[in-house]
Design a protein around this motif. Structure first.
Motif, PDB file in Angstrom:
ATOM      1  N   GLU A 129      41.311  69.461  -4.891  1.00 24.60           N
ATOM      2  CA  GLU A 129      41.768  69.873  -3.414  1.00 24.60           C
ATOM      3  C   GLU A 129      40.484  69.135  -2.765  1.00 24.60           C
ATOM      4  O   GLU A 129      38.919  69.527  -3.049  1.00 24.60           O
ATOM      5  CB  GLU A 129      41.427  71.462  -3.235  1.00 24.60           C
ATOM      6  N   LEU A 130      40.318  68.732  -1.423  1.00 20.46           N
ATOM      7  CA  LEU A 130      39.490  68.485  -0.849  1.00 20.46           C
ATOM      8  C   LEU A 130      38.516  69.625   0.045  1.00 20.46           C
ATOM      9  O   LEU A 130      39.632  70.533   0.389  1.00 20.46           O
ATOM     10  CB  LEU A 130      39.915  68.050   0.711  1.00 20.46           C
ATOM     11  N   PRO A 131      37.425  69.173   0.262  1.00 16.76           N
ATOM     12  CA  PRO A 131      36.391  70.187   0.537  1.00 16.76           C
ATOM     13  C   PRO A 131      36.929  70.602   2.429  1.00 16.76           C
ATOM     14  O   PRO A 131      37.292  69.718   3.015  1.00 16.76           O
ATOM     15  CB  PRO A 131      34.664  69.908   0.375  1.00 16.76           C
ATOM     16  N   PHE A 157      44.842  61.378  -2.086  1.00 15.31           N
ATOM     17  CA  PHE A 157      43.713  61.065  -0.334  1.00 15.31           C
ATOM     18  C   PHE A 157      42.767  62.021  -1.389  1.00 15.31           C
ATOM     19  O   PHE A 157      42.334  61.598  -2.302  1.00 15.31           O
ATOM     20  CB  PHE A 157      44.740  62.867  -0.177  1.00 15.31           C
ATOM     21  N   ALA A 158      41.778  60.841  -0.500  1.00 15.65           N
ATOM     22  CA  ALA A 158      40.661  61.537  -0.397  1.00 15.65           C
ATOM     23  C   ALA A 158      39.415  61.263   0.328  1.00 15.65           C
ATOM     24  O   ALA A 158      40.440  61.083   1.497  1.00 15.65           O
ATOM     25  CB  ALA A 158      39.856  60.427  -1.631  1.00 15.65           C
ATOM     26  N   VAL A 159      38.742  62.471   0.326  1.00 16.40           N
ATOM     27  CA  VAL A 159      37.454  62.019   1.668  1.00 16.40           C
ATOM     28  C   VAL A 159      36.428  62.404   1.307  1.00 16.40           C
ATOM     29  O   VAL A 159      36.295  63.355   0.536  1.00 16.40           O
ATOM     30  CB  VAL A 159      37.778  63.284   2.745  1.00 16.40           C
ATOM     31  N   HIS A 160      35.612  61.126   1.322  1.00 16.09           N
ATOM     32  CA  HIS A 160      34.533  60.629   1.335  1.00 16.09           C
ATOM     33  C   HIS A 160      33.336  60.608   2.348  1.00 16.09           C
ATOM     34  O   HIS A 160      33.531  59.832   3.215  1.00 16.09           O
ATOM     35  CB  HIS A 160      33.561  59.822   0.168  1.00 16.09           C
ATOM     36  N   GLN A 161      32.150  61.265   2.130  1.00 21.99           N
ATOM     37  CA  GLN A 161      30.692  61.570   3.091  1.00 21.99           C
ATOM     38  C   GLN A 161      29.865  60.141   2.039  1.00 21.99           C
ATOM     39  O   GLN A 161      29.487  59.927   1.412  1.00 21.99           O
ATOM     40  CB  GLN A 161      30.066  61.941   3.069  1.00 21.99           C
ATOM     41  N   THR A 162      29.821  58.910   2.815  1.00 26.27           N
ATOM     42  CA  THR A 162      29.092  58.039   1.917  1.00 26.27           C
ATOM     43  C   THR A 162      27.569  57.569   3.089  1.00 26.27           C
ATOM     44  O   THR A 162      27.847  57.985   4.538  1.00 26.27           O
ATOM     45  CB  THR A 162      30.052  56.624   2.543  1.00 26.27           C
TER      46      THR A 162
END
Length: 359
Positions: A129-131, A157-162
């Protein structure tokens, strides 16, 4: 997933009353015809109906109730005689057969439940699960399976802070099962690595493309022809504009102030894994993202969902009304509408991500 699960559970609850309804129908028919119709075949159907719907105890109880009902109907009309032995013996025999069938079905259900639990565990391990918050974005996600027996699909799906901003991936891999899981796992790993190290969005897409080609080169059969439609997006550190690279996927939606803007790519691109057929260019579109706006990404389980007449679902009218600046509410609204459109069940798996710029 919870929407379709609740619908299926309600359907099962209603079906559990079917054996009792069969016995009740026998009484009604016998009473309305004054015993002129033989209702024993209907009573005989009751335990068979109970076998796939009730527990072993419930199946046996249904058989006993059918026998008791038959005896009551006979006593109301006349004295029992030797001719009644055959129908009552048949009822008892059918109850035994239904009980055996119930045991076999229960064993198969346990095996299926174990398989589902394993599949769900694999799905959670591959696609956690995504944050709820990633940098300046509030995040919501859903994964809806079309069939309980096929809990492993190719949507991801994916969501990343970079250091280069927040990067988002939503994709739909061709196929299902272990083949799709391997490709999903490879894409997610490649996306995590590329998001951290590639300075721009085209570099991320090229690395995903290379990973798809490498996987196909090492595979055989259908897996060697695998590809994935995808949307790869980026919100840079200054939050100035949303960058979107669409690789043969359905256009995302931008929801803001009761209006929906379809984020159509200016230049169509081939899916990941097929990019070599159209050159090495990676078109990137730029869209304004106001504070409070929500971007909705989804796989074809949503926009290709059909009603009984075959009409495709259109998410734009559903979201074209005032909604809170909350991605959870947006996805709940969308899923409620699509399930109402299809009659409570999707025809294909669906992955959805919604991100709202909150600062």
């Amino acid at each position: 997933m919870r929407h379709s699960h609740n619908t299926a559970e309600k359907r099962r609850q209603w079906l559990r009353w079917l054996p009792a309804a069969v016995i009740g129908c026998a009484f009604v028919i016998d009473y309305s015809t004054l015993g002129g119709v033989n209702v024993f075949p209907l009573l005989a159907a009751a335990p068979g109906t109970a076998a796939p719907l009730l527990s072993l105890r419930g199946t046996i109880a249904t058989g006993v109730a059918a026998n008791v009902a038959g005896l009551i109907l006979v006593l109301l009309e006349r004295e029992p005689n030797r001719d009644d032995l055959v129908p009552f013996t048949s009822l008892i025999l059918l109850t035994v057969v239904a009980a055996v069938l119930n045991v076999l079905l229960a064993r198969d259900r346990r095996q299926l439940r174990t398989s589902r639990e394993v599949a769900a565990a694999v799905q959670r391990a591959v696609l956690p699960e995504l944050p709820r918050r990633v940098g300046p974005l509030a995040v919501a996600s859903r994964y809806e399976v079309a069939h309980e027996e096929a809990a492993i699909g190719g949507d991801l799906f994916a969501v990343h802070q970079t250091p280069h901003g927040v990067r988002i991936l939503l994709a739909d891999v061709r196929g299902k099962g272990l083949q799709a899981v391997r490709t999903v796992n490879a894409l997610l790993g490649a996306f995590r690595e590329a998001s951290d190290h590639q300075p721009d969005l085209p570099g991320v897409v090229r690395q995903l493309e290379s990973r798809m080609r490498a996987g196909a080169a090492q595979a055989d059969g259908a897996e060697a022809e695998s590809f994935a439609t995808a949307v790869v997006a980026e919100l840079p550190p200054d939050h100035s504009v949303l960058h979107v690279a669409n690789r043969g996927h359905a256009a995302s939606l931008l929801v803001h102030d009761g209006k929906v803007h379809v984020l159509e790519p200016a230049t169509p691109s081939l899916p990941l894994g097929l990019g070599y057929l159209g050159g090495d260019g990676v078109p990137v579109d730029r869209f304004e993202l106001p504070v409070g706006a929500t971007v909705v990404l989804f796989t074809d389980g949503i926009d290709e969902a059909r009603d009984p007449e075959g009409t495709f679902f259109d998410p734009v009218p559903v979201l074209s009304r005032p909604l809170p600046s909350d991605p959870e509410t947006v996805l709940d609204t969308l899923l409620t509408a699509v399930l109402r459109h299809t009659g409570g069940k999707l025809q294909d798996d669906a992955a959805l991500v919604a991100v709202t710029l909150v600062e």
